[in-house]
Design a protein around this motif. Structure first.
Motif, short mmCIF file in Angstrom:
data_model
loop_
_atom_site.label_atom_id
_atom_site.label_comp_id
_atom_site.label_asym_id
_atom_site.label_seq_id
_atom_site.Cartn_x
_atom_site.Cartn_y
_atom_site.Cartn_z
N ALA A 124 0.85 -1.20 0.00
CA ALA A 124 0.00 0.00 0.00
C ALA A 124 0.89 1.26 0.00
O ALA A 124 1.39 1.67 -1.04
CB ALA A 124 -0.91 -0.02 1.22
N LYS A 125 1.12 1.84 1.15
CA LYS A 125 2.02 2.98 1.30
C LYS A 125 2.40 3.13 2.76
O LYS A 125 1.57 2.95 3.65
CB LYS A 125 1.37 4.29 0.81
CG LYS A 125 2.31 5.50 0.89
CD LYS A 125 1.73 6.73 0.21
CE LYS A 125 0.73 7.48 1.04
NZ LYS A 125 0.31 8.76 0.45
N CYS A 126 3.66 3.44 3.00
CA CYS A 126 4.14 3.67 4.37
C CYS A 126 5.02 4.91 4.38
O CYS A 126 5.92 5.05 3.54
CB CYS A 126 4.92 2.46 4.87
SG CYS A 126 5.46 2.63 6.59
N VAL A 127 4.78 5.81 5.31
CA VAL A 127 5.57 7.03 5.45
C VAL A 127 5.97 7.20 6.91
O VAL A 127 5.12 7.12 7.80
CB VAL A 127 4.79 8.29 4.99
CG1 VAL A 127 5.70 9.51 5.01
CG2 VAL A 127 4.17 8.10 3.62
N VAL A 128 7.26 7.41 7.15
CA VAL A 128 7.74 7.67 8.51
C VAL A 128 8.00 9.16 8.67
O VAL A 128 8.70 9.77 7.87
CB VAL A 128 9.02 6.88 8.82
CG1 VAL A 128 9.60 7.31 10.18
CG2 VAL A 128 8.74 5.38 8.84
N GLN A 129 7.41 9.74 9.72
CA GLN A 129 7.60 11.14 10.04
C GLN A 129 8.50 11.24 11.28
O GLN A 129 8.26 10.57 12.27
CB GLN A 129 6.26 11.80 10.32
CG GLN A 129 5.25 11.65 9.18
CD GLN A 129 3.87 12.08 9.60
OE1 GLN A 129 3.65 13.24 9.97
NE2 GLN A 129 2.91 11.17 9.54
#
Length: 288
Positions: A124-129
């Motif tokens: 899907a999509k993964c974003v680390v902030q």
């Protein structure tokens, strides 16, 4: 820490906090504010013991895939996560059901779950902030005493990028008369450039203070920056928004640097990217 039974786990915008409270000890933390109605000591972290069951049940019943977020109120990678592993288990559930995931942290411990982050991103999509507020590690340990120094977070950002995980940095808060220097801002931005972050969130060079976190912040100012509390009271009074007198100059540096290096700094566009689950990697790139 203590355990409670939660009635629900996802907010209306699909955010969750498995933990409530924090042990990082950041002197400016807004989550201490009285408006959030926390009934226990902030460092006595509340653990939602049935969070995983609630999450799986909710995702099983959701008709459309979306981004699931965590970390807006409490860091999902506090030291207790190493013992409990609930963030990792939540990631496993999200990956299994094919949802996207984004998190906010100050801890390089996120790398423990790199394999899962990649699995989510492939499906899907993964974003680390990652939050960065002070370029100098010595200053970082004063204002964020129980968390990894900036250099370790910077290394984690580079590792995430090399592993194909997109990253966003929170350049906030910036503390007037402490971290509101051109040297500090440029130092953080240079690290963001080297780590190839996709976007940087900044609401202005300042900090927010309100009942609950203001008192704690002032107590720490007295301990580490004697006399500075009087300056804050004189200039800002009881204002919620406490902006640096150098805000205009520093925001100009921020915007100019981001534009020169192709880093998204429009907060609306970044939030759209974080909140929307696209069908392809190409659509992710198009938002930048």
């Amino acid at each position: 820490m203590h355990f409670v039974k939660a009635k629900g786990i996802l907010s209306a915008k699909n955010g969750m906090n498995i933990y409530r409270g924090c042990t990082h000890g950041c002197i400016y933390c807004d989550s201490r504010s009285e408006c959030y109605g926390m009934k226990h000591a902030f460092e006595d972290v509340e653990v939602k013991e049935n969070a995983l069951e609630l999450l799986e049940d909710t995702l099983r019943r959701k008709r459309a895939k979306c981004m699931i977020g965590t970390g807006s109120m409490s860091d999902p990678y506090m030291p207790l996560e190493q013992r409990l592993g609930m963030t990792r288990k939540a990631l496993e559930i999200v990956q299994r059901y094919g949802f996207g995931f984004t998190l906010i942290t100050k801890s390089p411990s996120v790398l423990r779950d790199l394999n899962l982050l990649q699995a989510v991103n492939q499906k899907a999509k993964c974003v680390v902030q990652m939050t960065l507020t002070a370029c100098d590690d010595a200053l970082c340990k004063i204002i964020e005493p129980n968390v990894a120094p900036t250099r370790e977070r910077f290394t984690a950002l580079k590792t995430l990028h090399e592993a194909g995980i997109p990253t966003v940095v929170w350049l906030t808060p910036i503390l007037p008369f402490i971290t509101d220097t051109k040297e500090n801002i440029e130092g953080i931005l240079n690290r963001c450039i080297e780590a190839k972050v996709r976007g940087i969130i900044c609401f202005g060079m300042g900090v927010t203070l309100r009942a609950g976190n203001r008192e704690y912040f002032y107590k720490k100012l007295d301990a580490h920056f004697p006399g500075l509390k009087k300056t804050y009271i004189k200039i800002y009074g009881d204002s919620y928004s406490v902006m640096s007198p150098h805000n205009t100059e520093l925001m100009s540096v921020f915007r100019r640097t981001c534009k020169a290096h192709g880093i998204e700094h429009n907060v609306g566009k970044i939030f759209k990217y974080l909140n929307n689950l696209e069908n392809t990697q190409q659509k992710q790139l198009e938002l930048f």
